[in-house]
Design a protein around this motif. Structure first.
Motif, PDB file in Angstrom:
ATOM      1  N   LYS A  13      13.472   2.332   3.755  1.00 60.68           N
ATOM      2  CA  LYS A  13      14.906   1.605   3.685  1.00 60.68           C
ATOM      3  C   LYS A  13      15.921   2.684   4.288  1.00 60.68           C
ATOM      4  CE  LYS A  13      13.254  -1.707   0.598  1.00 60.68           C
ATOM      5  NZ  LYS A  13      11.582  -1.255   0.952  1.00 60.68           N
ATOM      6  N   MET A  14      15.515   3.953   4.221  1.00 62.44           N
ATOM      7  CA  MET A  14      16.285   4.983   4.583  1.00 62.44           C
ATOM      8  C   MET A  14      16.677   5.259   6.064  1.00 62.44           C
ATOM      9  SD  MET A  14      17.203   6.589   1.813  1.00 62.44           S
ATOM     10  CE  MET A  14      18.142   7.876   2.442  1.00 62.44           C
ATOM     11  N   ARG A  15      15.811   4.523   6.915  1.00 63.81           N
ATOM     12  CA  ARG A  15      15.861   4.305   8.339  1.00 63.81           C
ATOM     13  C   ARG A  15      17.017   3.198   8.905  1.00 63.81           C
ATOM     14  NH1 ARG A  15      10.092   4.561  10.925  1.00 63.81           N
ATOM     15  NH2 ARG A  15      11.400   4.824  12.753  1.00 63.81           N
ATOM     16  N   LEU A  16      17.409   2.404   7.584  1.00 62.72           N
ATOM     17  CA  LEU A  16      18.316   1.374   8.091  1.00 62.72           C
ATOM     18  C   LEU A  16      19.822   1.765   7.671  1.00 62.72           C
ATOM     19  CD1 LEU A  16      15.579  -0.015   7.793  1.00 62.72           C
ATOM     20  CD2 LEU A  16      16.528  -2.028   7.047  1.00 62.72           C
ATOM     21  N   ALA A  17      20.635   1.584   8.563  1.00 62.38           N
ATOM     22  CA  ALA A  17      22.091   1.755   8.681  1.00 62.38           C
ATOM     23  C   ALA A  17      22.782   1.169   7.873  1.00 62.38           C
ATOM     24  CB  ALA A  17      22.794   1.666   9.857  1.00 62.38           C
ATOM     25  N   ASP A  18      22.231  -0.317   7.160  1.00 58.11           N
ATOM     26  CA  ASP A  18      23.135  -1.016   6.610  1.00 58.11           C
ATOM     27  C   ASP A  18      22.220  -1.840   5.430  1.00 58.11           C
ATOM     28  OD1 ASP A  18      25.408  -2.165   5.343  1.00 58.11           O
ATOM     29  OD2 ASP A  18      25.352  -3.904   6.964  1.00 58.11           O
ATOM     30  N   TRP A  19      21.315  -1.013   4.838  1.00 62.39           N
ATOM     31  CA  TRP A  19      20.362  -1.814   3.854  1.00 62.39           C
ATOM     32  C   TRP A  19      20.975  -2.246   2.718  1.00 62.39           C
ATOM     33  CZ3 TRP A  19      16.409  -4.792   3.503  1.00 62.39           C
ATOM     34  CH2 TRP A  19      15.515  -4.823   2.225  1.00 62.39           C
ATOM     35  N   SER A  20      20.842  -3.386   2.207  1.00 59.20           N
ATOM     36  CA  SER A  20      21.233  -3.889   0.791  1.00 59.20           C
ATOM     37  C   SER A  20      20.055  -4.636   0.178  1.00 59.20           C
ATOM     38  CB  SER A  20      22.575  -4.730   1.091  1.00 59.20           C
ATOM     39  OG  SER A  20      22.974  -5.636  -0.201  1.00 59.20           O
ATOM     40  N   ALA A  21      19.632  -4.133  -0.917  1.00 58.90           N
ATOM     41  CA  ALA A  21      18.618  -4.829  -1.765  1.00 58.90           C
ATOM     42  C   ALA A  21      19.326  -6.079  -2.115  1.00 58.90           C
ATOM     43  CB  ALA A  21      17.954  -3.812  -2.707  1.00 58.90           C
ATOM     44  N   LYS A  22      20.302  -6.119  -2.721  1.00 61.36           N
ATOM     45  CA  LYS A  22      21.141  -7.511  -3.202  1.00 61.36           C
ATOM     46  C   LYS A  22      21.029  -8.519  -2.257  1.00 61.36           C
ATOM     47  CE  LYS A  22      25.218  -9.109  -5.204  1.00 61.36           C
ATOM     48  NZ  LYS A  22      26.573  -9.044  -5.158  1.00 61.36           N
ATOM     49  N   ARG A  23      21.522  -8.155  -0.956  1.00 67.33           N
ATOM     50  CA  ARG A  23      21.596  -8.994   0.219  1.00 67.33           C
ATOM     51  C   ARG A  23      20.223  -9.616   0.623  1.00 67.33           C
ATOM     52  NH1 ARG A  23      24.669  -5.965   3.667  1.00 67.33           N
ATOM     53  NH2 ARG A  23      22.784  -5.434   4.936  1.00 67.33           N
ATOM     54  N   ALA A  24      19.295  -8.394   0.434  1.00 71.00           N
ATOM     55  CA  ALA A  24      17.808  -8.990   1.045  1.00 71.00           C
ATOM     56  C   ALA A  24      17.196 -10.024  -0.159  1.00 71.00           C
ATOM     57  CB  ALA A  24      17.009  -7.862   0.997  1.00 71.00           C
ATOM     58  N   GLN A  25      17.585  -9.537  -1.400  1.00 75.51           N
ATOM     59  CA  GLN A  25      17.179 -10.598  -2.657  1.00 75.51           C
ATOM     60  C   GLN A  25      17.864 -12.105  -2.371  1.00 75.51           C
ATOM     61  OE1 GLN A  25      14.518  -9.768  -4.642  1.00 75.51           O
ATOM     62  NE2 GLN A  25      14.723 -11.974  -4.622  1.00 75.51           N
ATOM     63  N   GLU A  26      19.313 -11.984  -2.087  1.00 79.37           N
ATOM     64  CA  GLU A  26      19.731 -13.126  -1.888  1.00 79.37           C
ATOM     65  C   GLU A  26      19.275 -13.951  -0.761  1.00 79.37           C
ATOM     66  OE1 GLU A  26      23.979 -11.947  -1.440  1.00 79.37           O
ATOM     67  OE2 GLU A  26      24.068 -11.620  -3.639  1.00 79.37           O
ATOM     68  N   ALA A  27      19.008 -13.395   0.181  1.00 81.46           N
ATOM     69  CA  ALA A  27      18.192 -14.155   1.521  1.00 81.46           C
ATOM     70  C   ALA A  27      17.077 -14.609   1.065  1.00 81.46           C
ATOM     71  CB  ALA A  27      18.200 -13.217   2.564  1.00 81.46           C
ATOM     72  N   LEU A  28      16.310 -13.903   0.267  1.00 82.00           N
ATOM     73  CA  LEU A  28      14.862 -14.445  -0.039  1.00 82.00           C
ATOM     74  C   LEU A  28      15.051 -15.509  -0.907  1.00 82.00           C
ATOM     75  CD1 LEU A  28      13.162 -11.037  -0.757  1.00 82.00           C
ATOM     76  CD2 LEU A  28      12.472 -12.723   1.108  1.00 82.00           C
ATOM     77  N   ASN A  29      16.070 -15.768  -2.018  1.00 80.97           N
ATOM     78  CA  ASN A  29      16.380 -16.912  -2.695  1.00 80.97           C
ATOM     79  C   ASN A  29      17.227 -17.998  -2.105  1.00 80.97           C
ATOM     80  OD1 ASN A  29      15.049 -15.671  -4.855  1.00 80.97           O
ATOM     81  ND2 ASN A  29      16.600 -14.533  -5.296  1.00 80.97           N
ATOM     82  N   GLY A  30      17.602 -17.774  -0.970  1.00 78.07           N
ATOM     83  CA  GLY A  30      18.733 -18.708  -0.378  1.00 78.07           C
ATOM     84  C   GLY A  30      18.121 -19.755   0.483  1.00 78.07           C
ATOM     85  N   GLU A  31      18.975 -20.662   1.168  1.00 74.82           N
ATOM     86  CA  GLU A  31      18.425 -21.581   2.089  1.00 74.82           C
ATOM     87  C   GLU A  31      17.747 -21.109   3.321  1.00 74.82           C
ATOM     88  OE1 GLU A  31      21.574 -23.652   4.657  1.00 74.82           O
ATOM     89  OE2 GLU A  31      23.000 -22.580   3.046  1.00 74.82           O
ATOM     90  N   ASN A  32      17.920 -19.869   3.763  1.00 69.30           N
ATOM     91  CA  ASN A  32      17.235 -19.492   4.863  1.00 69.30           C
ATOM     92  C   ASN A  32      16.012 -18.481   4.665  1.00 69.30           C
ATOM     93  OD1 ASN A  32      18.685 -20.667   7.208  1.00 69.30           O
ATOM     94  ND2 ASN A  32      20.508 -19.292   6.252  1.00 69.30           N
ATOM     95  N   ALA A  33      15.514 -18.587   3.089  1.00 71.31           N
ATOM     96  CA  ALA A  33      14.557 -17.844   2.563  1.00 71.31           C
ATOM     97  C   ALA A  33      13.428 -17.555   3.718  1.00 71.31           C
ATOM     98  CB  ALA A  33      14.281 -18.189   1.281  1.00 71.31           C
ATOM     99  N   ASP A  34      12.820 -18.963   4.317  1.00 71.48           N
ATOM    100  CA  ASP A  34      11.553 -18.918   4.866  1.00 71.48           C
ATOM    101  C   ASP A  34      11.861 -18.173   6.330  1.00 71.48           C
ATOM    102  OD1 ASP A  34      10.067 -20.347   3.148  1.00 71.48           O
ATOM    103  OD2 ASP A  34      10.438 -22.138   4.029  1.00 71.48           O
ATOM    104  N   LEU A  35      13.221 -18.359   6.797  1.00 74.00           N
ATOM    105  CA  LEU A  35      13.572 -17.800   7.991  1.00 74.00           C
ATOM    106  C   LEU A  35      13.414 -15.955   7.817  1.00 74.00           C
ATOM    107  CD1 LEU A  35      14.256 -18.011  10.865  1.00 74.00           C
ATOM    108  CD2 LEU A  35      16.806 -18.263   9.989  1.00 74.00           C
ATOM    109  N   TYR A  36      13.851 -15.787   6.854  1.00 72.98           N
ATOM    110  CA  TYR A  36      14.167 -14.130   6.421  1.00 72.98           C
ATOM    111  C   TYR A  36      12.820 -13.861   6.312  1.00 72.98           C
ATOM    112  CZ  TYR A  36      15.798  -9.846   4.322  1.00 72.98           C
ATOM    113  OH  TYR A  36      15.844  -8.353   4.056  1.00 72.98           O
ATOM    114  N   ARG A  37      11.827 -14.430   5.598  1.00 76.96           N
ATOM    115  CA  ARG A  37      10.478 -13.900   5.544  1.00 76.96           C
ATOM    116  C   ARG A  37       9.769 -13.976   6.785  1.00 76.96           C
ATOM    117  NH1 ARG A  37      11.090 -16.958   1.058  1.00 76.96           N
ATOM    118  NH2 ARG A  37      10.892 -15.787  -1.117  1.00 76.96           N
ATOM    119  N   ASN A  38      10.309 -14.421   7.872  1.00 76.25           N
ATOM    120  CA  ASN A  38       9.597 -14.781   9.054  1.00 76.25           C
ATOM    121  C   ASN A  38      10.089 -13.434   9.790  1.00 76.25           C
ATOM    122  OD1 ASN A  38      10.434 -15.533  12.163  1.00 76.25           O
ATOM    123  ND2 ASN A  38       8.461 -16.023  11.572  1.00 76.25           N
ATOM    124  N   HIS A  39      11.628 -13.235   9.609  1.00 74.01           N
ATOM    125  CA  HIS A  39      12.153 -12.072  10.152  1.00 74.01           C
ATOM    126  C   HIS A  39      11.526 -10.663   9.717  1.00 74.01           C
ATOM    127  CE1 HIS A  39      16.235 -13.863  11.541  1.00 74.01           C
ATOM    128  NE2 HIS A  39      15.293 -14.364  12.233  1.00 74.01           N
TER     129      HIS A  39
END
Length: 95
Positions: A13-39
């Motif tokens: 995660k140190m290689r990413l300029a704008d990593w947010s564990a909170k944002r990632a978890q929200e995406a995994l729990n949100g309406e686009n969770a399958d799309l995010y897992r695909n990403h």
């Protein structure tokens, strides 16, 4: 066999300029969770591709390095949720 969320999120995660564990978890729990897992799966594949490219002998190492950097940037944006609907990079497109 499908990878678990933990496996999909197992990257530097140190290689990413704008990593947010909170944002990632929200995406995994949100309406686009399958799309995010695909990403995340695509980003994992890109990492392997970059590694294979790095191992290849090329005539122009600068070109190869730039190409690898470019595809890793795409992987970073996929992981940072930037390419989900409403994400930072898609917000200005009327999608």
């Amino acid at each position: 066999m499908a990878k678990s969320d933990e496996e999909l999120l197992d990257f530097d995660k140190m290689r990413l300029a704008d990593w947010s564990a909170k944002r990632a978890q929200e995406a995994l729990n949100g309406e686009n969770a399958d799309l995010y897992r695909n990403h995340l799966a695509i980003a994992l594949w890109i990492d392997g591709w970059a590694e294979r490219l790095g191992a290849n002998d090329v005539q122009d190492p600068k070109y190869n390095a730039g190409y690898i950097k470019g595809i890793r940037e795409i992987a970073a944006h996929l992981r940072q949720t930037d390419l989900l609907p409403g994400g930072a990079l898609l917000a200005d497109l009327d999608l």
